[in-house]
Design a protein around this motif. Structure first.
Motif, mmCIF file in Angstrom:
data_model
loop_
_atom_site.group_PDB
_atom_site.id
_atom_site.type_symbol
_atom_site.label_atom_id
_atom_site.label_comp_id
_atom_site.label_asym_id
_atom_site.label_seq_id
_atom_site.Cartn_x
_atom_site.Cartn_y
_atom_site.Cartn_z
ATOM 1 N N GLY A 74 0.785 -1.223 0.000
ATOM 2 C CA GLY A 74 0.000 0.000 0.000
ATOM 3 C C GLY A 74 0.815 1.271 0.000
ATOM 4 N N ALA A 75 2.121 1.185 -0.210
ATOM 5 C CA ALA A 75 2.975 2.348 -0.050
ATOM 6 C C ALA A 75 2.972 3.260 -1.263
ATOM 7 C CB ALA A 75 4.399 1.920 0.249
ATOM 8 N N GLY A 76 2.639 2.770 -2.405
ATOM 9 C CA GLY A 76 2.703 3.631 -3.561
ATOM 10 C C GLY A 76 2.137 2.966 -4.795
ATOM 11 N N VAL A 77 2.457 3.552 -5.925
ATOM 12 C CA VAL A 77 1.927 3.091 -7.195
ATOM 13 C C VAL A 77 3.061 2.480 -8.008
ATOM 14 C CG1 VAL A 77 0.758 3.833 -9.298
ATOM 15 C CG2 VAL A 77 0.189 4.897 -7.135
ATOM 16 N N VAL A 78 2.776 1.348 -8.642
ATOM 17 C CA VAL A 78 3.741 0.704 -9.528
ATOM 18 C C VAL A 78 3.126 0.564 -10.911
ATOM 19 C CG1 VAL A 78 4.942 -0.568 -7.711
ATOM 20 C CG2 VAL A 78 2.992 -1.611 -8.820
ATOM 21 N N LEU A 79 3.979 0.443 -11.902
ATOM 22 C CA LEU A 79 3.555 0.191 -13.277
ATOM 23 C C LEU A 79 3.826 -1.275 -13.566
ATOM 24 C CD1 LEU A 79 2.585 1.499 -15.962
ATOM 25 C CD2 LEU A 79 4.977 1.758 -16.550
ATOM 26 N N VAL A 80 2.784 -2.005 -13.970
ATOM 27 C CA VAL A 80 2.940 -3.427 -14.257
ATOM 28 C C VAL A 80 2.695 -3.680 -15.735
ATOM 29 C CG1 VAL A 80 2.330 -4.170 -11.929
ATOM 30 C CG2 VAL A 80 0.556 -3.991 -13.624
ATOM 31 N N GLY A 81 3.436 -4.630 -16.262
ATOM 32 C CA GLY A 81 3.239 -5.071 -17.637
ATOM 33 C C GLY A 81 2.349 -6.300 -17.643
ATOM 34 N N LEU A 82 1.245 -6.229 -18.357
ATOM 35 C CA LEU A 82 0.297 -7.338 -18.406
ATOM 36 C C LEU A 82 0.795 -8.409 -19.362
ATOM 37 C CD1 LEU A 82 -2.979 -5.246 -18.611
ATOM 38 C CD2 LEU A 82 -1.841 -6.125 -16.588
ATOM 39 N N ARG A 83 0.392 -9.639 -19.107
ATOM 40 C CA ARG A 83 0.788 -10.757 -19.958
ATOM 41 C C ARG A 83 -0.374 -11.118 -20.881
ATOM 42 N NH1 ARG A 83 3.917 -14.770 -15.707
ATOM 43 N NH2 ARG A 83 5.524 -13.279 -15.103
ATOM 44 N N ASP A 84 -0.061 -11.433 -22.128
ATOM 45 C CA ASP A 84 -1.094 -11.805 -23.088
ATOM 46 C C ASP A 84 -1.686 -13.166 -22.765
ATOM 47 O OD1 ASP A 84 -0.590 -9.473 -24.433
ATOM 48 O OD2 ASP A 84 0.840 -10.405 -25.815
ATOM 49 N N GLU A 100 5.825 11.517 -7.854
ATOM 50 C CA GLU A 100 5.378 11.099 -9.187
ATOM 51 C C GLU A 100 3.961 10.535 -9.130
ATOM 52 O OE1 GLU A 100 9.629 9.814 -11.194
ATOM 53 O OE2 GLU A 100 8.494 8.331 -10.056
ATOM 54 N N ALA A 101 3.641 9.815 -8.051
ATOM 55 C CA ALA A 101 2.292 9.273 -7.906
ATOM 56 C C ALA A 101 1.277 10.402 -7.747
ATOM 57 C CB ALA A 101 2.238 8.333 -6.706
ATOM 58 N N TYR A 107 -2.809 14.475 -13.046
ATOM 59 C CA TYR A 107 -3.017 14.411 -14.494
ATOM 60 C C TYR A 107 -4.251 13.589 -14.864
ATOM 61 C CZ TYR A 107 1.573 16.442 -15.446
ATOM 62 O OH TYR A 107 2.649 17.270 -15.528
ATOM 63 N N GLY A 108 -4.848 12.906 -13.902
ATOM 64 C CA GLY A 108 -6.038 12.121 -14.183
ATOM 65 C C GLY A 108 -5.750 10.706 -14.642
ATOM 66 N N GLU A 109 -4.502 10.271 -14.529
ATOM 67 C CA GLU A 109 -4.149 8.899 -14.898
ATOM 68 C C GLU A 109 -4.670 7.908 -13.862
ATOM 69 O OE1 GLU A 109 -2.197 7.529 -17.560
ATOM 70 O OE2 GLU A 109 -2.649 9.453 -18.482
ATOM 71 N N LEU A 110 -4.674 8.321 -12.603
ATOM 72 C CA LEU A 110 -5.185 7.480 -11.522
ATOM 73 C C LEU A 110 -6.558 8.003 -11.115
ATOM 74 C CD1 LEU A 110 -2.008 7.275 -9.268
ATOM 75 C CD2 LEU A 110 -2.811 5.586 -10.891
ATOM 76 N N PRO A 111 -7.495 7.116 -10.766
ATOM 77 C CA PRO A 111 -8.800 7.597 -10.318
ATOM 78 C C PRO A 111 -8.700 8.335 -8.987
ATOM 79 C CG PRO A 111 -8.676 5.195 -10.224
ATOM 80 C CD PRO A 111 -7.422 5.663 -10.856
ATOM 81 N N GLU A 112 -9.683 9.178 -8.716
ATOM 82 C CA GLU A 112 -9.676 9.972 -7.487
ATOM 83 C C GLU A 112 -9.799 9.103 -6.240
ATOM 84 O OE1 GLU A 112 -9.126 13.245 -7.109
ATOM 85 O OE2 GLU A 112 -8.707 13.271 -9.255
#
Length: 146
Positions: A74-84, A100-101, A107-112
């Motif tokens: 719960g400490a922050g936001v990570v970017l994950v790559g999804l697998r097909d 950055e989070a 910027y509206g990339e993450l929901p409120e």
């Protein structure tokens, strides 16, 4: 006597945190990537993360980040790559710093509704959400009776 063939001890393996103070360019998600928050660490370079799309995935921490970038639940936001080929698994590509989070949220990339818990050492815990209302107030009369 045997010759030492190593290149150093455990301090060399830890490396140097040279890039901590530098500002880096903000990286947004692309196709096949999603933002997520770490729910819990599982060990062996794996973690369980809740993606922004509402799916709970088992994530593998890539080798470049392993033992160099530390994750807390719960400490922050990570970017994950999804697998097909596996929808319930993903790979952790990048960990965003707290500032950055906040920018991603602005910027509206993450929901409120996304909670960014940078200052709480324990992170998100379902039992502790209503902990602020768990106290009892006593009147002076009640104290005298005790």
């Amino acid at each position: 006597m045997p010759k030492n063939k190593g290149k150093g001890g455990k301090n060399r393996k830890r490396g140097k945190n040279e890039a901590d103070d530098e500002k880096r360019e903000l990286i947004f998600k692309e196709d096949g990537q999603e933002y997520a928050q770490v729910l819990r660490m599982l060990g062996n370079g794996r973690c369980e993360a809740m993606c922004i799309d509402g799916t709970k995935r088992l994530c593998h921490i890539r080798g470049k980040m392993h033992k160099k970038v530390w994750h807390r639940r719960g400490a922050g936001v990570v970017l994950v790559g999804l697998r097909d080929y596996q929808d319930d698994k993903a790979d952790v590509i990048l960990k965003y710093m707290p500032d950055e989070a906040r920018l991603l949220k602005a910027y509206g990339e993450l929901p409120e509704s996304t909670r960014l818990n940078e200052g709480i050492p324990g992170g998100i815990d379902e039992e502790d959400e209503g902990a602020a209302d768990d106290y009892v107030e006593f009147e002076d009369e009640d104290i005298d009776r005790i």
